[in-house]
Motif scaffolding. Sequence first.
Motif, PDB file in Angstrom:
ATOM      1  N   VAL A   2     -30.755  48.671   6.429  1.00 46.98           N
ATOM      2  CA  VAL A   2     -30.072  47.390   6.358  1.00 46.98           C
ATOM      3  C   VAL A   2     -29.312  47.308   5.041  1.00 46.98           C
ATOM      4  O   VAL A   2     -29.861  47.547   3.969  1.00 46.98           O
ATOM      5  N   GLN A   3     -28.037  46.968   5.152  1.00 45.92           N
ATOM      6  CA  GLN A   3     -27.211  46.865   3.957  1.00 45.92           C
ATOM      7  C   GLN A   3     -26.264  45.691   4.054  1.00 45.92           C
ATOM      8  O   GLN A   3     -25.786  45.355   5.141  1.00 45.92           O
ATOM      9  N   LEU A   4     -26.000  45.084   2.900  1.00 46.06           N
ATOM     10  CA  LEU A   4     -24.969  44.064   2.781  1.00 46.06           C
ATOM     11  C   LEU A   4     -24.000  44.548   1.710  1.00 46.06           C
ATOM     12  O   LEU A   4     -24.418  44.832   0.588  1.00 46.06           O
ATOM     13  N   LEU A   5     -22.730  44.635   2.053  1.00 49.80           N
ATOM     14  CA  LEU A   5     -21.740  45.175   1.126  1.00 49.80           C
ATOM     15  C   LEU A   5     -20.659  44.142   0.883  1.00 49.80           C
ATOM     16  O   LEU A   5     -19.887  43.824   1.790  1.00 49.80           O
ATOM     17  N   GLU A   6     -20.619  43.626  -0.345  1.00 50.74           N
ATOM     18  CA  GLU A   6     -19.631  42.619  -0.700  1.00 50.74           C
ATOM     19  C   GLU A   6     -18.348  43.276  -1.208  1.00 50.74           C
ATOM     20  O   GLU A   6     -18.373  44.372  -1.759  1.00 50.74           O
ATOM     21  N   SER A   7     -17.257  42.550  -1.057  1.00 45.76           N
ATOM     22  CA  SER A   7     -15.980  42.972  -1.623  1.00 45.76           C
ATOM     23  C   SER A   7     -15.108  41.749  -1.835  1.00 45.76           C
ATOM     24  O   SER A   7     -15.394  40.677  -1.292  1.00 45.76           O
ATOM     25  N   GLY A   8     -14.055  41.924  -2.650  1.00 45.74           N
ATOM     26  CA  GLY A   8     -13.088  40.849  -2.815  1.00 45.74           C
ATOM     27  C   GLY A   8     -13.123  40.130  -4.148  1.00 45.74           C
ATOM     28  O   GLY A   8     -12.292  39.261  -4.394  1.00 45.74           O
ATOM     29  N   GLY A   9     -14.066  40.468  -4.998  1.00 44.84           N
ATOM     30  CA  GLY A   9     -14.115  39.810  -6.296  1.00 44.84           C
ATOM     31  C   GLY A   9     -12.952  40.238  -7.173  1.00 44.84           C
ATOM     32  O   GLY A   9     -12.191  41.150  -6.841  1.00 44.84           O
ATOM     33  N   CYS A  22     -18.401  40.079   3.156  1.00 45.09           N
ATOM     34  CA  CYS A  22     -19.701  40.735   3.135  1.00 45.09           C
ATOM     35  C   CYS A  22     -19.950  41.332   4.510  1.00 45.09           C
ATOM     36  O   CYS A  22     -20.106  40.597   5.489  1.00 45.09           O
ATOM     37  N   ALA A  23     -19.977  42.645   4.552  1.00 39.47           N
ATOM     38  CA  ALA A  23     -20.222  43.351   5.801  1.00 39.47           C
ATOM     39  C   ALA A  23     -21.682  43.755   5.880  1.00 39.47           C
ATOM     40  O   ALA A  23     -22.197  44.438   4.987  1.00 39.47           O
ATOM     41  N   ALA A  24     -22.338  43.344   6.949  1.00 37.61           N
ATOM     42  CA  ALA A  24     -23.742  43.685   7.168  1.00 37.61           C
ATOM     43  C   ALA A  24     -23.843  44.876   8.108  1.00 37.61           C
ATOM     44  O   ALA A  24     -23.079  44.988   9.074  1.00 37.61           O
ATOM     45  N   SER A  25     -24.779  45.745   7.823  1.00 37.69           N
ATOM     46  CA  SER A  25     -25.021  46.882   8.702  1.00 37.69           C
ATOM     47  C   SER A  25     -26.523  47.043   8.889  1.00 37.69           C
ATOM     48  O   SER A  25     -27.313  46.685   8.021  1.00 37.69           O
ATOM     49  N   GLY A  26     -26.911  47.557  10.019  1.00 39.14           N
ATOM     50  CA  GLY A  26     -28.316  47.821  10.275  1.00 39.14           C
ATOM     51  C   GLY A  26     -29.030  46.750  11.075  1.00 39.14           C
ATOM     52  O   GLY A  26     -30.052  47.019  11.699  1.00 39.14           O
ATOM     53  N   ARG A  27     -28.534  45.499  11.046  1.00 37.04           N
ATOM     54  CA  ARG A  27     -29.120  44.423  11.817  1.00 37.04           C
ATOM     55  C   ARG A  27     -28.240  43.195  11.700  1.00 37.04           C
ATOM     56  O   ARG A  27     -27.329  43.140  10.875  1.00 37.04           O
ATOM     57  N   THR A  28     -28.516  42.224  12.521  1.00 36.93           N
ATOM     58  CA  THR A  28     -27.861  40.923  12.395  1.00 36.93           C
ATOM     59  C   THR A  28     -28.852  39.944  11.779  1.00 36.93           C
ATOM     60  O   THR A  28     -30.060  40.183  11.762  1.00 36.93           O
ATOM     61  N   PHE A  29     -28.337  38.839  11.288  1.00 38.47           N
ATOM     62  CA  PHE A  29     -29.155  37.865  10.584  1.00 38.47           C
ATOM     63  C   PHE A  29     -29.008  36.479  11.182  1.00 38.47           C
ATOM     64  O   PHE A  29     -27.946  36.107  11.680  1.00 38.47           O
ATOM     65  N   TRP A  30     -30.090  35.744  11.150  1.00 34.68           N
ATOM     66  CA  TRP A  30     -30.089  34.352  11.607  1.00 34.68           C
ATOM     67  C   TRP A  30     -29.129  33.540  10.734  1.00 34.68           C
ATOM     68  O   TRP A  30     -28.232  32.890  11.225  1.00 34.68           O
ATOM     69  N   PHE A  31     -29.319  33.629   9.440  1.00 39.09           N
ATOM     70  CA  PHE A  31     -28.420  32.983   8.500  1.00 39.09           C
ATOM     71  C   PHE A  31     -27.818  34.049   7.582  1.00 39.09           C
ATOM     72  O   PHE A  31     -28.490  35.019   7.218  1.00 39.09           O
ATOM     73  N   MET A  32     -26.575  33.849   7.220  1.00 40.63           N
ATOM     74  CA  MET A  32     -25.976  34.625   6.134  1.00 40.63           C
ATOM     75  C   MET A  32     -25.450  33.632   5.108  1.00 40.63           C
ATOM     76  O   MET A  32     -25.024  32.521   5.461  1.00 40.63           O
ATOM     77  N   ALA A  73     -18.617  39.573  15.713  1.00 40.67           N
ATOM     78  CA  ALA A  73     -18.251  40.889  16.257  1.00 40.67           C
ATOM     79  C   ALA A  73     -18.252  41.951  15.164  1.00 40.67           C
ATOM     80  O   ALA A  73     -18.607  43.104  15.405  1.00 40.67           O
ATOM     81  N   LYS A  74     -17.851  41.550  13.961  1.00 41.46           N
ATOM     82  CA  LYS A  74     -17.805  42.490  12.845  1.00 41.46           C
ATOM     83  C   LYS A  74     -19.057  42.412  11.980  1.00 41.46           C
ATOM     84  O   LYS A  74     -19.194  43.186  11.026  1.00 41.46           O
ATOM     85  N   ASN A  75     -19.958  41.480  12.312  1.00 37.90           N
ATOM     86  CA  ASN A  75     -21.164  41.265  11.513  1.00 37.90           C
ATOM     87  C   ASN A  75     -20.802  41.068  10.037  1.00 37.90           C
ATOM     88  O   ASN A  75     -21.389  41.677   9.138  1.00 37.90           O
ATOM     89  N   THR A  76     -19.827  40.226   9.826  1.00 38.10           N
ATOM     90  CA  THR A  76     -19.267  40.002   8.489  1.00 38.10           C
ATOM     91  C   THR A  76     -19.186  38.510   8.210  1.00 38.10           C
ATOM     92  O   THR A  76     -18.874  37.721   9.108  1.00 38.10           O
ATOM     93  N   GLY A  96     -28.876  37.753   3.428  1.00 33.93           N
ATOM     94  CA  GLY A  96     -29.218  37.596   4.831  1.00 33.93           C
ATOM     95  C   GLY A  96     -30.621  37.055   5.002  1.00 33.93           C
ATOM     96  O   GLY A  96     -31.530  37.419   4.257  1.00 33.93           O
ATOM     97  N   GLN A  97     -30.770  36.177   5.970  1.00 36.11           N
ATOM     98  CA  GLN A  97     -32.086  35.618   6.302  1.00 36.11           C
ATOM     99  C   GLN A  97     -32.385  35.983   7.738  1.00 36.11           C
ATOM    100  O   GLN A  97     -31.639  35.607   8.652  1.00 36.11           O
ATOM    101  N   ARG A  98     -33.458  36.714   7.950  1.00 31.43           N
ATOM    102  CA  ARG A  98     -33.812  37.154   9.286  1.00 31.43           C
ATOM    103  C   ARG A  98     -34.448  36.024  10.082  1.00 31.43           C
ATOM    104  O   ARG A  98     -35.056  35.117   9.516  1.00 31.43           O
ATOM    105  N   ASN A  99     -34.317  36.085  11.386  1.00 33.35           N
ATOM    106  CA  ASN A  99     -34.910  35.084  12.254  1.00 33.35           C
ATOM    107  C   ASN A  99     -36.421  35.064  12.041  1.00 33.35           C
ATOM    108  O   ASN A  99     -37.082  36.106  12.116  1.00 33.35           O
ATOM    109  N   GLY A 100     -36.952  33.884  11.757  1.00 31.63           N
ATOM    110  CA  GLY A 100     -38.380  33.740  11.515  1.00 31.63           C
ATOM    111  C   GLY A 100     -38.750  33.725  10.048  1.00 31.63           C
ATOM    112  O   GLY A 100     -39.841  33.277   9.681  1.00 31.63           O
ATOM    113  N   ASP A 101     -37.865  34.211   9.203  1.00 33.65           N
ATOM    114  CA  ASP A 101     -38.123  34.164   7.764  1.00 33.65           C
ATOM    115  C   ASP A 101     -37.764  32.786   7.218  1.00 33.65           C
ATOM    116  O   ASP A 101     -36.907  32.085   7.759  1.00 33.65           O
ATOM    117  N   THR A 102     -38.405  32.410   6.134  1.00 33.09           N
ATOM    118  CA  THR A 102     -38.172  31.088   5.558  1.00 33.09           C
ATOM    119  C   THR A 102     -37.174  31.126   4.406  1.00 33.09           C
ATOM    120  O   THR A 102     -36.805  30.083   3.880  1.00 33.09           O
TER     121      THR A 102
END
Length: 117
Positions: A2-9, A22-32, A73-76, A96-102
């Motif tokens: 699982v990775q989150l890669l930021e860009s644009g600063g 921020c492009a996420a890879s490896g999974r999707t998240f309930w909240f970003m 679609a882009k998980n971004t 990223g906050q996974r489903n079920g995590d607080t």
Amino acid sequence: QVQLLESGGGLVQTGDSLTLSCAASGRTFWFMGWFRQAPGKEREFVAKIPWSATTTYYADSVKGRFTISRDRAKNTVYLQMNSLKPTDTAVYYCAGQRNGDTQFNIWGQGTQVTVSS
């Protein structure tokens, strides 16, 4: 992995606009979301958006100036920042906050945003 890669600063002037990605890879998240940490200060919440993208949440300090959006679609996730101020200078982190995590528990490496006066 699982990775989150930021860009644009970058370095901008007061009143300018900037968009972070921020492009996420490896999974999707309930909240970003986006957080930031200025020198000598604690990390603070900026904005978050759920998977459904039906609503958004902002810190009072950025409300009306920043817009968070999500491309499932882009998980971004994006953070459009307008009317930037020197007080917005910080390292911005995607999270990223996974489903079920607080809480947010997956973090990107951060991207520097510097606003000159």
